[in-house]
Write a protein that holds these residues in place. Structure first.
Motif, short mmCIF file in Angstrom:
data_model
loop_
_atom_site.label_atom_id
_atom_site.label_comp_id
_atom_site.label_asym_id
_atom_site.label_seq_id
_atom_site.Cartn_x
_atom_site.Cartn_y
_atom_site.Cartn_z
N LYS A 150 35.01 43.60 -23.41
CA LYS A 150 33.76 43.90 -24.12
C LYS A 150 33.15 42.63 -24.70
O LYS A 150 31.93 42.46 -24.69
CB LYS A 150 34.05 44.89 -25.26
N VAL A 151 34.00 41.73 -25.18
CA VAL A 151 33.51 40.45 -25.70
C VAL A 151 32.85 39.65 -24.59
O VAL A 151 31.76 39.08 -24.76
CB VAL A 151 34.66 39.64 -26.34
N GLY A 152 33.50 39.63 -23.42
CA GLY A 152 32.92 38.91 -22.28
C GLY A 152 31.58 39.48 -21.85
O GLY A 152 30.64 38.73 -21.58
N LEU A 153 31.47 40.81 -21.81
CA LEU A 153 30.20 41.44 -21.44
C LEU A 153 29.12 41.16 -22.48
O LEU A 153 27.95 40.96 -22.13
CB LEU A 153 30.40 42.95 -21.28
N SER A 154 29.49 41.13 -23.75
CA SER A 154 28.53 40.82 -24.81
C SER A 154 28.00 39.39 -24.65
O SER A 154 26.78 39.16 -24.73
CB SER A 154 29.19 40.98 -26.18
N LEU A 155 28.90 38.44 -24.43
CA LEU A 155 28.48 37.05 -24.23
C LEU A 155 27.64 36.89 -22.97
O LEU A 155 26.72 36.07 -22.93
CB LEU A 155 29.72 36.14 -24.15
N LEU A 156 27.95 37.70 -21.96
CA LEU A 156 27.16 37.68 -20.73
C LEU A 156 25.72 38.08 -21.00
O LEU A 156 24.77 37.43 -20.54
CB LEU A 156 27.80 38.61 -19.71
N LEU A 157 25.52 39.15 -21.78
CA LEU A 157 24.16 39.59 -22.11
C LEU A 157 23.43 38.53 -22.94
O LEU A 157 22.23 38.29 -22.73
CB LEU A 157 24.21 40.92 -22.86
N VAL A 158 24.13 37.91 -23.88
CA VAL A 158 23.51 36.87 -24.70
C VAL A 158 23.09 35.70 -23.82
O VAL A 158 21.99 35.14 -23.98
CB VAL A 158 24.48 36.40 -25.81
#
Length: 327
Positions: free
Chosen positions: A259-267
């Motif tokens: 989830k952290v990786g996906l969040s950073l991806l969107l940012v």
């Protein structure tokens, strides 16, 4: 700014016919009989769908050049990564509606059909907005950054598909029977048509996918403004979503940092859109950052796995239980 697309009307029609043919083979030949999809079969189908996407990418490379091929590949990787969130939601929906394992693939099939239509509409609208209002790209970028930060700070909120307004509206106006009737979506009883719980599941899947599309489609527009590339990369990722679910359903919860990786991806993709007027991030660099972010989150989850909650028992629990049994 006029958006130059490689998608001629003939190419759009040919791709649509190709996708419909794949879906007809999937449902009419390979999965005609509803059955539970095992992990081995799911992995095999995952390889098939990814291979088809890469073959299409190779065709884009030969006919339209390396830049468009990289745009497709980057968009496909983004959508494939973001689709992991769909797996979590499918788990919740199937649990909430007690969907029998052998009917889950059929439910996902019809849910994906609906998603192909709604995402196509979203992509056409998004391309039209970007074509007419260039400043919309900055709005999309800001929205992605906001969404990524919100997911990053959000602490495991519960998902309630039954609260989705589209789903609630459906249940309010459509009469429904209480139990599953095989793979039927609609049944006729006493001369009246009723929806089955399987149709409710499909509606829940489609309603929640609309929410995901609001995040994922602007993310691909951060890579390319070509609606045909956006659409094809999105569709190929969606086609493999069912197999991905059955392949990952049992293990996806172990990757706590995903989830952290996906969040950073969107940012990252949102920031890419925001600074596009100052600096155009090269597509190979974008692809490298995206791949490194997802791979890093998976590796981190394997190195630092989530701790299992310990069950606290009183010292005399066992004796109390034994005494209770003797009574």
């Amino acid at each position: 700014m006029e958006i130059q697309s490689i998608g001629s009307p003939l190419l759009w029609v040919a791709f649509t016919v190709f996708v419909l043919g794949l879906l007809a083979l999937d449902l009419g030949v390979f999965h005609r009989e509803a059955h539970e999809l095992g992990v081995r079969e799911a992995l095999a189908w995952t390889v098939v769908w990814i291979s088809l996407a890469l073959l299409f990418n190779l065709g884009v490379y030969f006919w339209y050049g390396s830049e468009r091929a990289l745009e497709f590949l980057t968009g496909y990787v983004i959508e494939k990564a973001l689709s992991v969130d769909n797996v979590f939601v499918f788990l919740v929906i199937f649990s909430a509606f007690s969907v029998p394992p052998k009917l889950q693939h059929r439910a996902l099939f019809w849910g994906v059909i609906g998603a192909l239509v709604t995402r196509g509409i979203f992509i056409v609208l998004g391309a039209a907005l970007l074509n007419r209002f260039h400043w919309m790209a900055y709005l999309f970028g800001a929205f992605l950054v906001f969404t990524g930060i919100r997911l990053l700070v959000q602490r495991g909120g519960e998902i309630h598909p039954e609260r989705n307004p589209i789903f609630r509206l459906f249940r309010r106006f459509i009469p429904t029977v209480d139990d599953y009737r095989g793979s039927h979506l609609i049944v006729v009883e006493a001369g009246k048509r009723y929806a089955t719980p399987l149709l409710l599941v499909v509606v829940a899947i489609e309603a929640t996918d609309i929410v995901f599309a609001i995040d994922s489609i602007p993310a691909i527009f951060a890579v390319t403004k070509d609606p045909f590339i956006v659409y094809t990369s999105n569709i190929f990722a969606m086609l493999g979503l069912r197999a991905l679910y059955f392949a990952l359903a049992g293990v996806v919860g172990k990757f706590q940092y995903l989830k952290v990786g996906l969040s950073l991806l969107l940012v990252f993709v949102g920031a890419k859109m925001l600074i596009a007027g100052i600096y155009a991030v090269p597509i190979p660099l974008s692809l490298g950052v995206i791949a490194a972010t997802i791979a890093g989150s998976i590796v981190a989850s394997l190195i630092w796995p989530a701790k299992k909650p310990e069950i606290q028992r009183k010292p005399d629990d066992s004796s109390d239980d034994a005494a209770e049994m003797r009574r």
